[in-house]
Design a protein around this motif. Structure first.
Motif, short mmCIF file in Angstrom:
data_model
loop_
_atom_site.label_atom_id
_atom_site.label_comp_id
_atom_site.label_asym_id
_atom_site.label_seq_id
_atom_site.Cartn_x
_atom_site.Cartn_y
_atom_site.Cartn_z
N GLU A 1 34.71 80.99 93.15
CA GLU A 1 33.33 81.07 92.68
C GLU A 1 32.44 80.29 93.62
O GLU A 1 32.91 79.44 94.40
N VAL A 2 31.16 80.58 93.59
CA VAL A 2 30.20 79.91 94.46
C VAL A 2 29.76 78.61 93.78
O VAL A 2 29.26 78.62 92.65
N VAL A 3 29.94 77.49 94.50
CA VAL A 3 29.73 76.17 93.92
C VAL A 3 28.68 75.42 94.75
O VAL A 3 28.72 75.45 95.99
N GLU A 4 27.77 74.74 94.05
CA GLU A 4 26.73 73.95 94.72
C GLU A 4 26.96 72.46 94.47
O GLU A 4 27.22 72.05 93.34
N LEU A 5 26.89 71.68 95.54
CA LEU A 5 26.92 70.22 95.45
C LEU A 5 25.53 69.69 95.78
O LEU A 5 24.98 69.99 96.85
N ASP A 6 24.96 68.92 94.85
CA ASP A 6 23.70 68.22 95.10
C ASP A 6 24.06 66.84 95.65
O ASP A 6 24.51 65.97 94.92
N THR A 7 23.88 66.65 96.95
CA THR A 7 24.30 65.39 97.56
C THR A 7 23.43 64.22 97.13
O THR A 7 23.84 63.06 97.27
N ALA A 8 22.25 64.49 96.60
CA ALA A 8 21.39 63.40 96.14
C ALA A 8 21.92 62.79 94.85
O ALA A 8 21.79 61.58 94.61
N THR A 9 22.53 63.61 94.00
CA THR A 9 23.03 63.13 92.70
C THR A 9 24.55 63.07 92.64
O THR A 9 25.11 62.43 91.75
N GLY A 10 25.22 63.77 93.58
CA GLY A 10 26.68 63.84 93.55
C GLY A 10 27.22 64.82 92.53
O GLY A 10 28.42 64.84 92.26
N ARG A 11 26.37 65.65 91.95
CA ARG A 11 26.80 66.58 90.92
C ARG A 11 27.11 67.96 91.51
O ARG A 11 26.47 68.39 92.48
N THR A 12 28.07 68.63 90.89
CA THR A 12 28.43 69.99 91.29
C THR A 12 28.18 70.93 90.13
O THR A 12 28.25 70.55 88.96
N ARG A 13 27.93 72.20 90.46
CA ARG A 13 27.79 73.23 89.44
C ARG A 13 28.09 74.59 90.07
O ARG A 13 27.93 74.79 91.28
N VAL A 14 28.55 75.52 89.25
CA VAL A 14 28.79 76.89 89.69
C VAL A 14 27.48 77.64 89.64
O VAL A 14 26.78 77.63 88.62
N ILE A 15 27.13 78.30 90.75
CA ILE A 15 25.84 79.00 90.80
C ILE A 15 25.99 80.50 91.05
O ILE A 15 24.99 81.22 91.02
N GLY A 16 27.21 80.99 91.32
CA GLY A 16 27.36 82.41 91.59
C GLY A 16 28.80 82.87 91.48
O GLY A 16 29.73 82.07 91.63
N SER A 17 28.96 84.17 91.22
CA SER A 17 30.30 84.77 91.07
C SER A 17 31.16 83.90 90.17
O SER A 17 32.33 83.64 90.45
N ALA A 18 30.58 83.43 89.08
CA ALA A 18 31.26 82.47 88.21
C ALA A 18 32.52 83.05 87.62
O ALA A 18 32.57 84.22 87.22
N HIS A 19 33.55 82.22 87.59
CA HIS A 19 34.80 82.64 86.96
C HIS A 19 34.58 82.85 85.47
O HIS A 19 33.99 82.01 84.78
N ASP A 20 35.06 83.98 84.99
CA ASP A 20 34.97 84.30 83.57
C ASP A 20 36.35 84.77 83.14
O ASP A 20 36.84 85.80 83.61
#
Length: 697
Positions: free
Chosen positions: A396-415
């Motif tokens: 899946e497409v994953v985004e890391l926000d380097t300012a906060t250190g948080r990750t989230r799935v933003i595309g082609s999410a596993h279902d």
């Protein structure tokens, strides 16, 4: 109480159609303005690759309708097939490669009634001019990319250069309008990476008989007003050093991944060294740009070919990979950020996404459950975007926000298409093989919430030999594996000697030993599982595709470990494969895997399964795409001709319209069900939920 059922008979909600619909993964990330774009497989749409954009509202949409197929054929395995840029006046401009004709097209998806328009002509030779790794240069009205051009009918009649294609369409009918930026002194090149000041371009090149994981060089050239790159010269790499990626830091330093110290590690060359062509001055006692654990040793000048510039390791001594094998043009294991930090994919066996401070060497990994990050990255401001998977989730497409250190799935999410309780529980294992060598493997025992096996029964197991062979089996959720394990058949994925992810020394175990080390390592894992009581020694099988198909066939002709095997688009005849029966990219691969044909011709004959078909005494299934130019169907046909009349149960299924790697849903369904039927018939499993495969003798 959970009912008892014999291994292989367990009911499962994971059928072949479900596994086929989830085959493949997102690839080739990129940023278009502030949007993330990527390609995805569409097995139910003829196996095309669709291009997806993530809108500002978080929704996803396909940029191009079917049948547009965004996929390159450069070096047959392809490469980054698209480039995009945002424009204030009319929205994004997309340039992409369309698979059927391999032409470059330009498209403005936000312009009403716009349709893709061709930028390049069709070639009468070699199935078309081919393009990969494009870089938009709007200020010049061009797109820069790799051009692969066939000059004759033979697969090796080919040249590759970096070229500039006008965006006005003038080259659509006139090959002469294409401006060549590099000469063809090297057999293979990647796309150019432009320095921050726009004055220099860097790219990777290599020549036969090297493969890109054997030896590559970094080339540097000056960008000119309208001609080719000026003063092109080598600044890093060697014939026995693999540089897998090159890019630029914001301060103009050149960054690249090199395996000079056994592991692919991130290196840097300061701007003044590149400009002067000599090593910069360093503090007394530090040595000439050498760090412990990288190169020949502290304080010892590394061996540098003429024109090359010594580099500095940015995160040395970790004993893990920061790169991988360059099977496709434009793969990325690192990406510089504007603030000077570097996003890196790294690890040993499994991989992680980390943020590296090149000044201090500090490396901080992104949080999350993912165990494998694909070799593609994109960056926008403080955001880093990658493609990742885990044993419980597909890619899946994953985004890391380097300012906060948080990750989230933003595309082609596993279902989860079924209840995750049906997924296998992998075990990361290290086995001991011949000569006391380590063998890495992922073991997936049979698993189902609906059945348990009788106490006295041991499960059947299938050894999976990955392709490449310079590749590896990732630790991720694979519904094809779950298809078997949820029915009561175990799977053992073996990262045999020669696999990537464990350093160059582990890769080099296979040098001139293909058909020996890989076969021995797979057998050692199978026999160890049987000896410890994990697997039934009488119900072991082996399967693999491409190089894994070779290992499967070689295993059936040289060992008595397996009761049957599934051979998928394989190499079966080394002599023919080395003398014109494959594509240019791998046409001299066997020089390192087996040895020079002129020096060891007997070795080529002795190891070829084709020459020893009389030794096969177990049932097998042979699966082949009829459009495969890498492992052509002619090899299977000759192999079957030698098997005729021997009385060995077997089946051959050839698929129209499929090449090297099956992509259509109907093909994958038929192949998977046939494989299950083979195991059921061989292992004595009654009533499998798959059509009966007719085995001929």
């Amino acid at each position: 109480m959970v009912p008892t059922g014999a291994y292989g008979t367990w009911p499962s909600p994971i059928d072949a159609a479900l596994a086929a619909s989830h085959d493949g993964r997102p690839e080739f990330l990129g940023m278009v303005a502030d949007e993330v774009w990527w390609t995805v497989p569409r097995p139910t749409e003829g196996g095309r690759r669709a291009l997806i954009r993530r809108r500002a509202d978080g929704g996803e949409e396909s940029v191009l309708p079917s049948p547009w197929n965004v996929r390159s054929r450069v070096i047959e395995y392809g490469g980054h097939p698209w480039a995009g840029a945002g424009r204030a006046e009319s929205g994004p401009l997309l340039v992409f490669v369309h698979f059927p004709d391999q032409r470059l097209y330009a498209y403005e998806p936000d312009v009403p009634d716009a349709v893709p328009r061709p930028l390049t002509p069709v070639s009468a030779v070699g199935g078309g001019l081919r393009w990969a790794d494009p870089q938009l240069r709007l200020e010049r009205g061009e797109v820069w990319c790799v051009l692969e051009e066939f000059t004759g009918e033979a697969a090796t009649d080919v040249r590759r250069v970096i070229a500039a294609v006008p965006l006005d369409g003038s080259a659509a009918e006139d090959r002469g309008a294409v401006r060549e930026l590099s000469d063809d002194r090297h057999r293979f090149v990647t796309g150019p990476r432009l320095s921050p000041d726009g004055r220099h371009a860097a790219w990777i090149a290599w020549d036969h008989p090297q493969m890109p994981w054997d030896g590559t060089v970094v080339m540097l050239g000056e960008v000119t007003a309208g001609g080719p790159f000026g003063g092109a010269r080598q600044v890093a790499g060697a014939t026995d050093e693999s540089v897998a990626q090159v890019d630029w830091a914001p301060d103009g330093s050149l960054l690249f991944v090199s395996d000079l110290g056994n592991w692919w590690e991130l290196q840097g060359v300061r701007l003044e060294a590149l400009v002067s062509g000599v090593a910069p001055k360093v503090p007394p006692g530090v040595g000439p740009e050498v760090v412990p654990g990288v190169g020949p040793g502290p304080g010892v000048a590394p061996a540098v070919l003429p024109g090359a510039v010594p580099s500095t390791g940015l995160c040395p001594g970790r004993g893990e990979e920061f790169g991988g094998p360059l099977w496709k043009i434009g793969l990325k294991w690192f990406h510089p950020l504007d603030n000077g930090l570097i996003a890196v994919i790294h690890g040993k066996g499994a991989t992680a996404l980390g943020i590296l401070d090149p000044e201090t060497g500090e490396l901080v990994d992104a949080p999350g459950p993912w165990t494998e990050w694909a070799s593609t990255l994109a960056v926008h401001g403080d955001r880093v975007i990658g493609v990742a998977a885990s044993p419980r989730s597909a890619y899946e497409v994953v985004e890391l926000d380097t300012a906060t250190g948080r990750t989230r799935v933003i595309g082609s999410a596993h279902d989860d298409p079924v209840d995750p309780v049906y997924y296998p529980e992998p075990q990361i294992r290290t086995f001991t093989g011949p000569d006391n060598r380590e063998i890495h493997a992922h073991i997936y025992p049979p698993h189902s919430p609906d059945r348990i096996a009788p106490d006295e029964e041991l499960p059947p197991f299938v050894v999976w030999a990955h392709g490449g062979p310079t590749s590896h089996a990732p630790l991720v959720l694979d519904l094809e594996i779950a298809y078997f394990t949820s029915r009561g058949i175990g799977v053992a994925e073996v990262n045999y000697g020669g696999s990537t992810g464990y350093g160059r020394e582990y890769r080099d175990r296979l040098r001139e030993q293909w058909g020996v080390i890989d076969v021995e390592d797979c057998a050692a894992v199978a026999e160890a599982l049987a000896a410890e009581g994990t697997a039934d020694p009488a119900r072991l099988a082996i399967r693999g595709g491409s190089a894994g198909g070779w290992t499967t066939a070689a295993s059936l002709t040289t060992t008595d470990v397996y009761a049957c095997g599934t051979i998928i688009y394989p190499i079966l005849d080394l002599v023919s494969w080395a003398t014109g029966e494959t594509h240019d990219f791998e046409s001299q691969y066997l020089q390192s895997l087996v040895g020079p044909l002129a020096e060891v011709p007997g070795r080529y004959r002795e190891r070829s399964p084709l020459q020893h078909s009389d030794r096969i005494s177990t049932p097998f299934l042979l699966l082949q795409g009829l459009d495969d130019v890498i492992c052509p169907p002619a090899q299977c046909e000759r192999f079957l001709a030698r098997m005729a009349g021997r009385g060995i149960p077997h089946a051959y299924i050839a698929f129209e319209g499929e090449g090297h790697g099956f992509r259509r849903a109907e093909t994958m369904i038929r192949a998977l069900e046939a494989e299950l039927s083979l195991y059921a018939q061989t292992f004595g499993i009654p009533h499998p939920d798959a059509p009966l495969l007719e085995l001929k003798k």
